[in-house]
Design a protein around this motif. Structure first.
Motif, PDB file in Angstrom:
ATOM      1  N   LEU A   1       0.652  -1.166   0.005  1.00  0.00           N
ATOM      2  CA  LEU A   1       0.022   0.116   0.020  1.00  0.00           C
ATOM      3  C   LEU A   1       1.042   1.314   0.079  1.00  0.00           C
ATOM      4  O   LEU A   1       0.446   2.169  -0.519  1.00  0.00           O
ATOM      5  CB  LEU A   1      -0.840  -0.018   1.035  1.00  0.00           C
ATOM      6  CG  LEU A   1      -2.078  -1.090   1.265  1.00  0.00           C
ATOM      7  CD1 LEU A   1      -2.881  -1.111   2.649  1.00  0.00           C
ATOM      8  CD2 LEU A   1      -2.869  -0.890   0.228  1.00  0.00           C
ATOM      9  N   ASP A   2       1.944   1.108   0.716  1.00  0.00           N
ATOM     10  CA  ASP A   2       2.827   2.339   0.822  1.00  0.00           C
ATOM     11  C   ASP A   2       3.298   2.762  -0.717  1.00  0.00           C
ATOM     12  O   ASP A   2       3.635   3.711  -1.027  1.00  0.00           O
ATOM     13  CB  ASP A   2       3.869   2.040   1.896  1.00  0.00           C
ATOM     14  CG  ASP A   2       3.790   2.174   3.179  1.00  0.00           C
ATOM     15  OD1 ASP A   2       2.544   2.640   3.429  1.00  0.00           O
ATOM     16  OD2 ASP A   2       4.166   1.553   4.294  1.00  0.00           O
ATOM     17  N   THR A   3       3.908   1.592  -1.363  1.00  0.00           N
ATOM     18  CA  THR A   3       4.350   1.861  -2.758  1.00  0.00           C
ATOM     19  C   THR A   3       3.286   2.571  -3.690  1.00  0.00           C
ATOM     20  O   THR A   3       3.513   3.326  -4.475  1.00  0.00           O
ATOM     21  CB  THR A   3       4.746   0.637  -3.344  1.00  0.00           C
ATOM     22  OG1 THR A   3       3.766  -0.275  -3.778  1.00  0.00           O
ATOM     23  CG2 THR A   3       5.769   0.009  -2.398  1.00  0.00           C
ATOM     24  N   ILE A   4       1.907   2.135  -3.573  1.00  0.00           N
ATOM     25  CA  ILE A   4       0.733   2.498  -4.392  1.00  0.00           C
ATOM     26  C   ILE A   4       0.792   4.150  -3.797  1.00  0.00           C
ATOM     27  O   ILE A   4       0.294   4.757  -4.864  1.00  0.00           O
ATOM     28  CB  ILE A   4      -0.256   1.556  -4.122  1.00  0.00           C
ATOM     29  CG1 ILE A   4      -0.134   0.059  -4.548  1.00  0.00           C
ATOM     30  CG2 ILE A   4      -1.763   2.188  -4.648  1.00  0.00           C
ATOM     31  CD1 ILE A   4      -1.197  -0.815  -4.137  1.00  0.00           C
ATOM     32  N   ALA A   5       0.605   4.257  -2.745  1.00  0.00           N
ATOM     33  CA  ALA A   5       0.354   5.798  -2.531  1.00  0.00           C
ATOM     34  C   ALA A   5       1.554   6.637  -2.828  1.00  0.00           C
ATOM     35  O   ALA A   5       1.338   7.913  -2.941  1.00  0.00           O
ATOM     36  CB  ALA A   5       0.385   5.819  -0.807  1.00  0.00           C
ATOM     37  N   ARG A   6       2.667   6.217  -3.151  1.00  0.00           N
ATOM     38  CA  ARG A   6       3.815   6.762  -3.483  1.00  0.00           C
ATOM     39  C   ARG A   6       3.694   7.043  -5.200  1.00  0.00           C
ATOM     40  O   ARG A   6       4.150   8.247  -5.622  1.00  0.00           O
ATOM     41  CB  ARG A   6       5.235   6.192  -3.027  1.00  0.00           C
ATOM     42  CG  ARG A   6       5.622   6.442  -1.645  1.00  0.00           C
ATOM     43  CD  ARG A   6       7.172   6.325  -1.435  1.00  0.00           C
ATOM     44  NE  ARG A   6       7.438   4.829  -1.352  1.00  0.00           N
ATOM     45  CZ  ARG A   6       7.514   3.977  -0.522  1.00  0.00           C
ATOM     46  NH1 ARG A   6       6.942   4.532   0.786  1.00  0.00           N
ATOM     47  NH2 ARG A   6       7.604   2.732  -0.663  1.00  0.00           N
ATOM     48  N   ASP A   7       3.426   6.080  -5.565  1.00  0.00           N
ATOM     49  CA  ASP A   7       3.250   5.925  -7.119  1.00  0.00           C
ATOM     50  C   ASP A   7       1.968   6.395  -7.627  1.00  0.00           C
ATOM     51  O   ASP A   7       2.060   6.850  -9.181  1.00  0.00           O
ATOM     52  CB  ASP A   7       3.583   4.748  -7.580  1.00  0.00           C
ATOM     53  CG  ASP A   7       4.932   4.075  -7.052  1.00  0.00           C
ATOM     54  OD1 ASP A   7       5.832   4.948  -6.750  1.00  0.00           O
ATOM     55  OD2 ASP A   7       5.198   2.944  -7.236  1.00  0.00           O
ATOM     56  N   PHE A   8       0.958   6.727  -6.992  1.00  0.00           N
ATOM     57  CA  PHE A   8      -0.246   7.051  -7.704  1.00  0.00           C
ATOM     58  C   PHE A   8      -0.997   8.144  -6.647  1.00  0.00           C
ATOM     59  O   PHE A   8      -0.290   8.488  -5.596  1.00  0.00           O
ATOM     60  CB  PHE A   8      -1.412   5.872  -7.604  1.00  0.00           C
ATOM     61  CG  PHE A   8      -1.002   4.797  -8.539  1.00  0.00           C
ATOM     62  CD1 PHE A   8      -1.206   4.841  -9.929  1.00  0.00           C
ATOM     63  CD2 PHE A   8      -0.139   3.951  -8.052  1.00  0.00           C
ATOM     64  CE1 PHE A   8      -0.893   3.630 -10.461  1.00  0.00           C
ATOM     65  CE2 PHE A   8       0.179   2.721  -8.828  1.00  0.00           C
ATOM     66  CZ  PHE A   8      -0.280   2.820 -10.323  1.00  0.00           C
ATOM     67  N   ASP A   9      -1.989   8.884  -7.038  1.00  0.00           N
ATOM     68  CA  ASP A   9      -2.653   9.777  -5.874  1.00  0.00           C
ATOM     69  C   ASP A   9      -3.645   8.963  -5.109  1.00  0.00           C
ATOM     70  O   ASP A   9      -4.722   8.555  -5.581  1.00  0.00           O
ATOM     71  CB  ASP A   9      -3.209  10.754  -6.873  1.00  0.00           C
ATOM     72  CG  ASP A   9      -4.083  11.851  -5.760  1.00  0.00           C
ATOM     73  OD1 ASP A   9      -4.260  11.793  -4.733  1.00  0.00           O
ATOM     74  OD2 ASP A   9      -4.657  12.761  -6.579  1.00  0.00           O
ATOM     75  N   ALA A  10      -3.038   8.683  -3.977  1.00  0.00           N
ATOM     76  CA  ALA A  10      -4.073   7.900  -3.167  1.00  0.00           C
ATOM     77  C   ALA A  10      -5.339   8.290  -2.638  1.00  0.00           C
ATOM     78  O   ALA A  10      -6.250   7.650  -2.257  1.00  0.00           O
ATOM     79  CB  ALA A  10      -3.048   7.438  -1.750  1.00  0.00           C
TER      80      ALA A  10
END
Length: 369
Positions: free
Chosen positions: A78-87
């Motif tokens: 989830l942390d990588t998704i938040a860094r790579d997309f607009d959470a």
């Protein structure tokens, strides 16, 4: 002599405004084929379940057949998704199995909220008591979906004795816990298609503000005989939802009745039985993290359609580079879709439906005798 039933794939001059609206609605899906935009994420939290439902597409049991992600692993992905997309634009639907069997569920939901993600849970309701609802709400969750598969006899027939009362109670628990959206979802089959009006009344009185109806796919235990709707039953279901949405809108009633996502339904029903953008967006703006870390376009797809593991590669890398076969519609054109006038609007049907029942996925065909 009864009126001749019109073919669900036909259209005339009077349908022109609706056809224009359908084509405009399909434009977003076509754009996403070349410019995918992740906004909806499924987290298949577990394949364990405290029930053994007859129609379970995942064939869930008391024990999971795979090694499931640990808390730290889920949070790291989830942390990588938040860094790579607009959470803040990502809505996470937490499915199972039964998500409430995970003791870390509340911790993971709170982590999603801290990252800016919105979340919901899809539950059978048997474990959603006041304490669990309060902890989910405190963790930042605002949407709860409870499965209610008919009236009491119809529901208990597929989910087990006593489960209906618990599911109905769960809707009230969620409403009292101040969840913004309390949804009931019903899997419609021949045994309950005649009870739709009574089911709607029941779930509404129990606390639901939205009622979504779905159908069985031929996968997992859902491939059992007696669960598949015939053409007359499909028409009955779509006609009911269409009529109820029209009635509620005219009355200014905010209760929401809708058909679930999937393939193109025809001029009479598309854009009328569900909101805009109601067709399948798997791999376009929708992705899933399966319980073992595999990354797929949707948890309803066969597991061998996963494109990699988020334990081995960054989720965003898999999403951006490995979903090409989801996004290229050319492979869907041959066969049943060859020459179909609706292909540009349908793009070959709902992906999960096409893969689960390749000879029976077309909703136009499913409405024909």
């Amino acid at each position: 002599m009864p009126a001749r039933r019109r073919d669900p794939g036909s259209a005339g001059l009077l349908d022109l405004p609706r056809i224009v609206a359908i084509r405009r609605d399909a434009e977003r899906r076509r754009r996403l084929l070349s410019a995918p935009d992740l906004t909806y994420l499924f987290w298949e939290s577990t394949l364990r379940c405290n029930l053994r439902c007859t129609h379970c597409g995942s064939s869930c049991e008391a024990r999971s057949p795979v090694r499931e992600l640990e808390t730290a692993q889920v949070k790291a992905i989830l942390d990588t998704i938040a860094r790579d997309f607009d959470a803040r634009r990502i809505f996470v639907s937490i499915t199972g199995g039964e998500p409430l069997l995970r003791p870390d569920l509340f911790d993971v939901v709170a982590h999603m909220s801290r990252l800016g993600m919105r979340s919901c849970i899809v539950t059978n309701g048997t474990l959603l008591d006041a304490d669990a609802a309060r902890r989910l709400h405190d963790a930042g969750m605002r949407t709860v979906t409870v499965s209610v598969d008919g009236l009491e006899r119809e529901h208990d027939e597929v989910r087990g004795r006593g489960t209906w009362r618990k599911a109905i109670a769960a809707l009230g628990v969620a409403r009292r816990a101040a969840f913004r959206t309390v949804e009931a979802v019903t899997c419609v089959r021949p045994a309950n298609v005649g009870s739709l009006a009574e089911i709607e009344k029941t779930v509404r009185e129990a606390g639901a503000g939205r009622w979504r109806v779905i159908t069985v796919d031929r996968m997992g235990r859902g491939g059992s005989q007696g669960l598949w709707l015939g053409p007359a039953e499909v028409r009955q279901l779509l006609e009911f939802v269409r009529r109820r949405r029209d009635e509620l809108r005219r009355a200014g009633d905010r209760f929401d009745v809708r058909f679930s996502c999937g393939g193109f339904l025809g001029v009479d029903s598309e854009l009328r039985v569900r909101p805009r953008n109601g067709q399948c967006f798997a791999g376009l703006c929708v992705a899933s993290i399966l319980c073992d870390g595999a990354v797929g376009a949707c948890p309803s797809l066969p597991r061998d359609w996963a494109q990699g593991s988020a334990l081995e590669r960054r989720f965003s890398d898999i999403w951006r580079t490995e979903f090409r076969r989801h996004r290229d519609p050319s492979w869907r054109r041959p066969g049943p879709c060859e020459g179909c006038q609706w292909f540009a609007s349908c793009l070959g049907g709902g992906l999960h439906e096409r893969l689960a029942q390749p000879d029976e996925f077309c909703w136009l065909d499913r409405q024909r005798e």
